[in-house]
Design a protein around this motif. Sequence first.
Motif, PDB file in Angstrom:
ATOM      1  N   THR A 213       0.872  -1.152  -0.036  1.00  0.00           N
ATOM      2  CA  THR A 213      -0.002  -0.003   0.078  1.00  0.00           C
ATOM      3  C   THR A 213       0.800   1.243  -0.015  1.00  0.00           C
ATOM      4  N   THR A 214       0.248   2.255  -0.271  1.00  0.00           N
ATOM      5  CA  THR A 214       1.285   3.712  -0.465  1.00  0.00           C
ATOM      6  C   THR A 214       1.147   4.218   0.790  1.00  0.00           C
ATOM      7  N   GLU A 215       0.434   3.529   1.729  1.00  0.00           N
ATOM      8  CA  GLU A 215       0.420   4.191   3.010  1.00  0.00           C
ATOM      9  C   GLU A 215       1.778   3.964   4.002  1.00  0.00           C
ATOM     10  N   THR A 216       2.659   3.336   3.297  1.00  0.00           N
ATOM     11  CA  THR A 216       3.811   2.998   3.933  1.00  0.00           C
ATOM     12  C   THR A 216       4.932   3.702   3.721  1.00  0.00           C
ATOM     13  N   GLU A 217       4.612   4.727   2.574  1.00  0.00           N
ATOM     14  CA  GLU A 217       5.650   5.291   1.953  1.00  0.00           C
ATOM     15  C   GLU A 217       6.994   5.946   2.663  1.00  0.00           C
ATOM     16  N   ASN A 218       6.338   6.343   3.956  1.00  0.00           N
ATOM     17  CA  ASN A 218       7.222   7.372   4.771  1.00  0.00           C
ATOM     18  C   ASN A 218       7.674   6.221   6.003  1.00  0.00           C
ATOM     19  N   PHE A 219       7.493   4.906   6.177  1.00  0.00           N
ATOM     20  CA  PHE A 219       8.047   4.323   7.342  1.00  0.00           C
ATOM     21  C   PHE A 219       8.223   2.882   6.928  1.00  0.00           C
ATOM     22  N   THR A 220       8.696   2.630   5.847  1.00  0.00           N
ATOM     23  CA  THR A 220       8.968   1.113   5.443  1.00  0.00           C
ATOM     24  C   THR A 220      10.301   0.925   5.641  1.00  0.00           C
ATOM     25  N   ASP A 221      10.909   1.656   6.391  1.00  0.00           N
ATOM     26  CA  ASP A 221      12.325   1.276   6.951  1.00  0.00           C
ATOM     27  C   ASP A 221      12.257  -0.165   7.914  1.00  0.00           C
ATOM     28  N   ALA A 222      13.169  -0.804   7.585  1.00  0.00           N
ATOM     29  CA  ALA A 222      13.029  -2.128   8.264  1.00  0.00           C
ATOM     30  C   ALA A 222      13.069  -2.266   9.637  1.00  0.00           C
ATOM     31  N   ASP A 223      13.191  -1.153  10.524  1.00  0.00           N
ATOM     32  CA  ASP A 223      13.174  -1.072  12.110  1.00  0.00           C
ATOM     33  C   ASP A 223      11.623  -0.697  12.294  1.00  0.00           C
ATOM     34  N   ASN A 224      10.831  -0.441  11.126  1.00  0.00           N
ATOM     35  CA  ASN A 224       9.368  -0.456  11.547  1.00  0.00           C
ATOM     36  C   ASN A 224       8.695  -1.364  10.974  1.00  0.00           C
ATOM     37  N   CYS A 225       9.047  -2.614  10.262  1.00  0.00           N
ATOM     38  CA  CYS A 225       8.546  -3.650   9.629  1.00  0.00           C
ATOM     39  C   CYS A 225       9.183  -5.060  10.453  1.00  0.00           C
ATOM     40  N   ARG A 229       9.264  -6.735   5.705  1.00  0.00           N
ATOM     41  CA  ARG A 229       8.625  -5.814   5.581  1.00  0.00           C
ATOM     42  C   ARG A 229       7.206  -6.008   5.336  1.00  0.00           C
ATOM     43  N   ARG A 230       6.693  -7.358   5.244  1.00  0.00           N
ATOM     44  CA  ARG A 230       5.567  -7.694   5.182  1.00  0.00           C
ATOM     45  C   ARG A 230       4.348  -7.058   6.155  1.00  0.00           C
ATOM     46  N   TYR A 231       4.825  -6.677   7.254  1.00  0.00           N
ATOM     47  CA  TYR A 231       3.941  -5.897   8.297  1.00  0.00           C
ATOM     48  C   TYR A 231       4.678  -4.589   8.665  1.00  0.00           C
ATOM     49  N   CYS A 232       3.951  -3.346   8.614  1.00  0.00           N
ATOM     50  CA  CYS A 232       4.895  -2.332   8.897  1.00  0.00           C
ATOM     51  C   CYS A 232       3.763  -1.391   9.974  1.00  0.00           C
ATOM     52  N   THR A 243      10.655   1.803  17.572  1.00  0.00           N
ATOM     53  CA  THR A 243      10.587   1.809  16.122  1.00  0.00           C
ATOM     54  C   THR A 243       8.989   1.025  16.012  1.00  0.00           C
ATOM     55  N   GLY A 244       8.594   1.224  14.900  1.00  0.00           N
ATOM     56  CA  GLY A 244       7.415   0.211  14.383  1.00  0.00           C
ATOM     57  C   GLY A 244       7.223  -1.143  14.845  1.00  0.00           C
ATOM     58  N   LYS A 245       8.504  -1.791  15.007  1.00  0.00           N
ATOM     59  CA  LYS A 245       8.253  -3.194  15.508  1.00  0.00           C
ATOM     60  C   LYS A 245       7.701  -3.211  16.932  1.00  0.00           C
ATOM     61  N   ASN A 246       8.099  -2.240  17.720  1.00  0.00           N
ATOM     62  CA  ASN A 246       7.310  -2.010  19.075  1.00  0.00           C
ATOM     63  C   ASN A 246       5.903  -2.005  19.105  1.00  0.00           C
TER      64      ASN A 246
END
Length: 454
Positions: A213-225, A229-232, A243-246
């Motif tokens: 999705t285009t929603e992840t353009e600003n936070f697809t960094d590996a630390d946020n997924c 990067r299947r789930y972010c 991070t998004g992982k938390n």
Amino acid sequence: MQIIFLIVCIVAFVDCKLKVIRPAELVDRLGSKIDIALANFGEIPFGHRVVGYVDVASPNDACVPLEPAQQSHFVLIERGGCSFVTKVRNAQNAGYSLAIIGNNNDEPLSSDFVMADDGHGYSVNIPSIFIISRDFQILKEYSTKAGEILDDKVLVLVKFDVKKKERTDVMFSLKVNDRDSYRVMDEFSEYYNLLVNENVNYTLVYEIFNTNTTETENFTDADNCICSRRYCAEDPDGTGVATGKNIIEEIIRQTCIFKYYADKYFQYMDKFNFQCSKPQAFYICGSKILTNLQIPADEINKCRDDSFRDVVTNEVTKNLTNAFNTILDHQLLLRDQAGWLMVPSAMVNSVIYKGKLTGKGIFGEICNSFVTPPSVCKDEVDDYYNEGSGYQYLIWLILFISILIAIFVIILYFLFKKFVKRDSVEVTQVQVNEMVSQYIKFYEGKEQQKQNSF
């Protein structure tokens, strides 16, 4: 500025209409019902119908404080000049219980219509509705003509009917690091307990994304997924250590808690809201709360671990590089099916809850969405005793009367049988006595004949 969507009630499952009751001439001009749309602020009385006399706002755009309401309950307000929230708040402060805002054109109401919240919608408690210009101008014409004479005033009814089902489906859209999400769940917790034995199905949808999705353009960094990067999830503190992982890890844990310990989920959410403020410490902080609430951490951790599956073998795996997650896949599916959702928000029977989002408001809509509301809903449903317990009372009354009639018939039967038996005995006794008398006479006659023959 937060964007608020108006949901047109004639679409899908919510049947919201404005109906003119009098004068008759106005009913003839406008027809039996007028289509309306609802705002996303104020307390909307879903499942209820309200009746009131109509005034015209002075000034017409209600952008400044209005004169106090006298005999009327509803007020007509023109669009423009200031925000919708300002208009409705001024109507509320003047003592009106509902604001009717007229558009400046006659375009049909649709779900594409958008109005903005000025950031102060939380201060509005009364509902407001939106109608097209033609209907508004006709209502305004008759309301102005009526003046202050009560018998001449326009009287209208507004329906806030909802779709009713035997089972009510409720979906909450939440965000792990959003305090308002926890407020809503905390407010709803007492009503969850009231409805715990009723036919209500709950679903939780958390804010996560995937790289498709285009929603992840600003936070697809590996630390946020996770999972390649299947789930972010959105980075909760920008350049900070969290991070998004938390966020994703906590989504999985909260989902598992609700699945296995729904009765303690709301307690967990309340404690988590006040005790766990740093996303990087969510795991440790949440684990302490599990212990405090006596929720088996091993069971929750197993739920989390078992949700990771190998993309090839579909077996449980700890190698997250080549894995998918069943819980998060389901979350993405629910989010896709529900469409765009505000956070926090709620859906009842597939209809987005509109108005001020409170636990009591959601409870009211749930109650009014039952075909037969449970007893805990008696204060939330119009004519509850007529529709619910009153109906049951009628059934019991009919049953009681039927039993009385049956008992009466049985008593009559036995009385009849007794009297018939008594009469039968009496008749038989008379017949026997008569036969005996005849026999005696016959015997005496025979004896007399014998004596005469000698």
